[in-house]
Design a protein around this motif. Sequence first.
Motif, mmCIF file in Angstrom:
data_model
loop_
_atom_site.group_PDB
_atom_site.id
_atom_site.type_symbol
_atom_site.label_atom_id
_atom_site.label_comp_id
_atom_site.label_asym_id
_atom_site.label_seq_id
_atom_site.Cartn_x
_atom_site.Cartn_y
_atom_site.Cartn_z
ATOM 1 N N GLN A 1 -17.202 -10.737 -1.387
ATOM 2 C CA GLN A 1 -16.713 -9.369 -1.475
ATOM 3 C C GLN A 1 -17.124 -8.586 -0.234
ATOM 4 O OE1 GLN A 1 -17.932 -7.542 -5.098
ATOM 5 N NE2 GLN A 1 -16.862 -5.643 -4.735
ATOM 6 N N GLU B 1 -13.241 -10.472 -5.384
ATOM 7 C CA GLU B 1 -12.591 -9.188 -5.060
ATOM 8 C C GLU B 1 -11.969 -9.232 -3.652
ATOM 9 O OE1 GLU B 1 -12.299 -7.029 -7.322
ATOM 10 O OE2 GLU B 1 -14.007 -7.131 -8.666
ATOM 11 N N THR C 1 -9.341 -8.144 -2.250
ATOM 12 C CA THR C 1 -8.566 -7.026 -1.692
ATOM 13 C C THR C 1 -9.268 -5.684 -1.854
ATOM 14 O OG1 THR C 1 -7.354 -6.780 -3.782
ATOM 15 C CG2 THR C 1 -6.381 -8.203 -2.111
ATOM 16 N N THR C 2 -10.567 -5.706 -2.152
ATOM 17 C CA THR C 2 -11.322 -4.465 -2.322
ATOM 18 C C THR C 2 -11.318 -3.647 -1.030
ATOM 19 O OG1 THR C 2 -12.762 -5.429 -3.989
ATOM 20 C CG2 THR C 2 -13.612 -3.518 -2.840
ATOM 21 N N ALA C 3 -11.140 -2.342 -1.171
ATOM 22 C CA ALA C 3 -11.207 -1.380 -0.054
ATOM 23 C C ALA C 3 -10.065 -1.528 0.951
ATOM 24 C CB ALA C 3 -12.551 -1.489 0.667
ATOM 25 N N GLN D 1 -3.102 -5.207 0.806
ATOM 26 C CA GLN D 1 -3.337 -6.010 -0.395
ATOM 27 C C GLN D 1 -2.148 -6.924 -0.678
ATOM 28 O OE1 GLN D 1 -4.516 -3.904 -3.916
ATOM 29 N NE2 GLN D 1 -6.004 -2.639 -2.843
ATOM 30 N N SER E 1 -12.091 -10.619 -10.145
ATOM 31 C CA SER E 1 -11.461 -9.318 -9.909
ATOM 32 C C SER E 1 -11.563 -8.417 -11.131
ATOM 33 C CB SER E 1 -9.990 -9.505 -9.533
ATOM 34 O OG SER E 1 -9.381 -8.262 -9.253
ATOM 35 N N HIS E 2 -11.638 -7.110 -10.875
ATOM 36 C CA HIS E 2 -11.504 -6.143 -11.957
ATOM 37 C C HIS E 2 -10.119 -5.495 -11.907
ATOM 38 C CE1 HIS E 2 -12.839 -3.570 -8.556
ATOM 39 N NE2 HIS E 2 -11.981 -2.730 -9.083
ATOM 40 N N ASP E 3 -9.315 -5.902 -10.918
ATOM 41 C CA ASP E 3 -7.961 -5.381 -10.754
ATOM 42 C C ASP E 3 -6.987 -6.264 -11.522
ATOM 43 O OD1 ASP E 3 -5.384 -4.669 -9.802
ATOM 44 O OD2 ASP E 3 -6.251 -3.896 -7.947
ATOM 45 N N SER F 1 -17.664 -4.020 -14.012
ATOM 46 C CA SER F 1 -18.830 -4.293 -13.173
ATOM 47 C C SER F 1 -20.015 -4.584 -14.078
ATOM 48 C CB SER F 1 -19.144 -3.079 -12.294
ATOM 49 O OG SER F 1 -18.094 -2.851 -11.383
#
Length: 326
Positions: free
Chosen positions: A102, A185, A187-189, A195, A217-219, A43
Motif C-alpha cells: 500500500q 490497496e 489504487t489508494t490515493a 485508478q 481492498s476496502h473499495d 480498516s
Amino acid sequence: MRTVLTVENLKVEYSTKRGKVKAVRDVSVELFEGETLAVMGESGSGKTTFALAILKLLPLSGKISSGRILYRKNGNEYDVSSMSEKEIKEKIRWKEIAMVFQAAQNSFNPLMKIWDHIKDTVKDHNIRMDKNTLLSKSEELLKLLQLEPKRVLNAYPHELSGGMKQRTLIALSLILDPSILILDEPTTALDILTQRNILELLKNIKKKMNLSMILISHDLAIAAELADRVATFYAGVLIEIGSVFDVFYNPKHPYTKGLINSVPTVSRDKQLYSIPGSPPDLVFLPSGCKFHPRCEYKVDRCENEEPRLEYVESDHYVACWRWREL
C-alpha cells in the motif's frame, strides 16, 4: 481448477502492552490457479495482516501462532509457514509470491533511481541475471504497464507521478516471474482516471502472465471489477466467501450487506446505510459472534456462540446463525 495456495486455520497475533492483539483468527481459504480473490472489510479487520502472513513479512511484534500456509507448483508443495527466513527468501518471496504494498510513494528509497531498485531486488533474492537480460526484461514489463522505460529507469521516485509510481511498483513485483501477486490497496490515493487505467492494466497482466491474485481492498467497486471471488473479513475472521455475483447480489451476512449498502450509487432512489457502532477491540473481543454488538438481527445465541462458516450454495459460505432468515 488447481489450488495454488491453501491457508489452513491461520492465527496471527501481535504482542502489545495491553495484551495479545488477535489480528487473524482461524482463517482457512484457498486460491485457485488464474483466479483473483478479493479480501474486503473495514480498516483493522485483518486484511493486510493476512497478506503479510502469507509472505512472513509480519513486523517484529507479530507472529503466526498456529496454522499452515501451503504453496503448490508443478506437483510440489511448500509449507511456507514452517520455512526459515532464509528458505522463504530463496524459494518463495518474490520468485513465487510477490506483493505490491500500500502507498507506492512510501515503497521506494527516495535516494535511489528506479533501475537501482530493480537491480537490488534481483540481487537481494540471489538471482543471477546479466545486465542486458535484466534491462530487457525491465523494459518489457514497463512497456506492458504503459510506461516509457528510458524515462522511468533513470528517474528518482519523486520524478514520477502517483500513478506512474504505482505501475512501476507493479513492474518491480513481477521482475522475478511470480505465480501469485498480492495487491494491498493498489489504487489508494489515486484519482479515478488513474485508478481505471491501473485496473485495466492489472486485468491485462493477469491474462498475459497467467497470474493468480489476492486483492486487499476496502473499495467494493474495485473488488467487483477485478475479482472472481470475494472474502469478507471482520475482527480477524473470514465471515463470508463466494463468487462476486453471490456476495454482491445475494449477500448472506449482515456485515457484508451493510458494507454493500453503505456505498453510494448513481441512483438517487437508494438511501445510504451506515453500520452502527465501531469495530471491536481485538485484545478484548466480545463473546459469541464478534459482529453482534453492531447487528440489528442478533438473538441470544449470537451473543453466546461464535458461528463457523456454513455452506449456502455453490461455493458460497457464511458465518452467521440467522442467514436463512435474512
